[in-house]
Design a protein around this motif. Sequence first.
Motif, PDB file in Angstrom:
ATOM      1  N   TRP A   1       0.803  -1.150   0.084  1.00 36.39           N
ATOM      2  CA  TRP A   1       0.178  -0.007   0.038  1.00 36.39           C
ATOM      3  C   TRP A   1       0.907   1.370   0.184  1.00 36.39           C
ATOM      4  O   TRP A   1       0.563   2.167  -0.516  1.00 36.39           O
ATOM      5  N   ASP A  34      -9.659   9.621  -3.386  1.00 34.37           N
ATOM      6  CA  ASP A  34     -10.722   8.699  -2.893  1.00 34.37           C
ATOM      7  C   ASP A  34      -9.812   7.560  -2.028  1.00 34.37           C
ATOM      8  O   ASP A  34      -9.317   6.855  -2.716  1.00 34.37           O
ATOM      9  N   ASP A  35      -9.910   7.826  -0.697  1.00 29.23           N
ATOM     10  CA  ASP A  35      -8.738   6.908   0.156  1.00 29.23           C
ATOM     11  C   ASP A  35      -9.266   6.942   1.600  1.00 29.23           C
ATOM     12  O   ASP A  35     -10.167   7.892   1.937  1.00 29.23           O
ATOM     13  N   ASN A  36      -8.995   5.967   2.168  1.00 30.83           N
ATOM     14  CA  ASN A  36      -9.051   6.124   3.808  1.00 30.83           C
ATOM     15  C   ASN A  36      -8.503   7.256   4.402  1.00 30.83           C
ATOM     16  O   ASN A  36      -8.855   7.914   5.279  1.00 30.83           O
ATOM     17  N   GLN A  38      -6.363   7.368   6.581  1.00 33.53           N
ATOM     18  CA  GLN A  38      -6.652   7.460   8.089  1.00 33.53           C
ATOM     19  C   GLN A  38      -5.613   8.400   8.947  1.00 33.53           C
ATOM     20  O   GLN A  38      -6.094   8.613   9.996  1.00 33.53           O
ATOM     21  N   TYR A  71     -14.585  14.181   4.987  1.00 38.92           N
ATOM     22  CA  TYR A  71     -14.709  13.115   5.715  1.00 38.92           C
ATOM     23  C   TYR A  71     -15.699  12.357   6.007  1.00 38.92           C
ATOM     24  O   TYR A  71     -17.078  13.038   7.009  1.00 38.92           O
ATOM     25  N   SER A  73     -17.649   9.158   7.903  1.00 40.21           N
ATOM     26  CA  SER A  73     -17.505   8.670   9.162  1.00 40.21           C
ATOM     27  C   SER A  73     -18.295   7.653   9.454  1.00 40.21           C
ATOM     28  O   SER A  73     -19.699   8.156   8.916  1.00 40.21           O
ATOM     29  N   CYS A  79     -19.532  -0.329   9.695  1.00 37.28           N
ATOM     30  CA  CYS A  79     -18.246  -0.761   8.778  1.00 37.28           C
ATOM     31  C   CYS A  79     -18.447  -2.357   8.715  1.00 37.28           C
ATOM     32  O   CYS A  79     -18.096  -2.941   7.643  1.00 37.28           O
ATOM     33  N   ASN A  83     -19.141  -4.709   5.576  1.00 37.56           N
ATOM     34  CA  ASN A  83     -17.827  -5.320   4.860  1.00 37.56           C
ATOM     35  C   ASN A  83     -18.593  -6.637   4.760  1.00 37.56           C
ATOM     36  O   ASN A  83     -18.188  -7.747   3.725  1.00 37.56           O
ATOM     37  N   MET A  97      -9.499  -3.745   9.665  1.00 41.50           N
ATOM     38  CA  MET A  97     -10.283  -2.590   9.975  1.00 41.50           C
ATOM     39  C   MET A  97     -10.262  -2.114  11.735  1.00 41.50           C
ATOM     40  O   MET A  97     -10.458  -0.922  11.801  1.00 41.50           O
ATOM     41  N   MET A 100      -7.219  -0.079  11.892  1.00 33.04           N
ATOM     42  CA  MET A 100      -7.356   1.369  11.169  1.00 33.04           C
ATOM     43  C   MET A 100      -8.445   2.144  12.210  1.00 33.04           C
ATOM     44  O   MET A 100      -8.190   3.302  12.236  1.00 33.04           O
ATOM     45  N   MET A 104      -7.276   6.035  13.267  1.00 30.88           N
ATOM     46  CA  MET A 104      -7.885   7.081  12.732  1.00 30.88           C
ATOM     47  C   MET A 104      -7.750   8.426  13.195  1.00 30.88           C
ATOM     48  O   MET A 104      -8.059   8.736  14.447  1.00 30.88           O
TER      49      MET A 104
END
Length: 260
Positions: A1, A34-36, A38, A71, A73, A79, A83, A97, A100, A104
Amino acid sequence: WRKSRVRALETLKDALAAHFSRHSDESSLLIIMDDNFQLRSMRRDVYRSCQEILSTALPSSQTIIFFSTAYFSAPLEVCLQRNQQRSVKERIPADVMNRMALVMEPPDETKPYASFERFHTSIDNSYNSLDADTDIWNSEMLNRIDECLKKSVLSPILPKVELSLKEIAQLEQQRMRQREETLKCQIQRIDQLLRKLVGAVGRVEKKRSKKANEVRKSIMERIRKHDNAVNRSDDSIVQYFACSILGEEMKNDWYDVDNP
């Protein structure tokens, strides 16, 4: 990543450089990352990439970049539930997850060296897509993003300025503190997992409790000794714990920790 993030930043800079060199002053470009994202440092990297382009682009009345953050949330349990609704191939491991969620960092311009996040909007994304008011939620979401963009237009990004030695030292100290906090959270998570495993062993076969606790201590010692070990998945840790209890050899998954 990490390589993917580097490629994404390079693509961003290439797109901006091409835009400023080929398009007329009347054109505009909207780029959505467009991404997390975090960690705040990840979002700062995007901002600084824009600054680098401004520092190297030819002067122009339209060589301007605006920056804002949306952001989205949702509670961790929501989540995780979503998933599970994905196809098996698209599912993200639950331990990933959970990790993360622990680290965050929502946008907050009041944090040290976070003034670049002053234009942001936080959107509650925990709604149920089957709700009747989805259209209303979408409308409100778009309005909030639009307002955030309009505010950012009033204060464009300034070209990158060379930092003083004092500022560089302060930034490095901040990075070290953030890294230590992240490691601490991950170590605590692993220790809690191992303690649960020790308890489970004791309930099933009490005579192995002492051995299980010794294995826990051994694993935690290796985790604290090797920073890269905290990134091991929960499944990997459970497997190593089980193999150690049963006296079986572990595959190369953990061998590399002691042999970088």
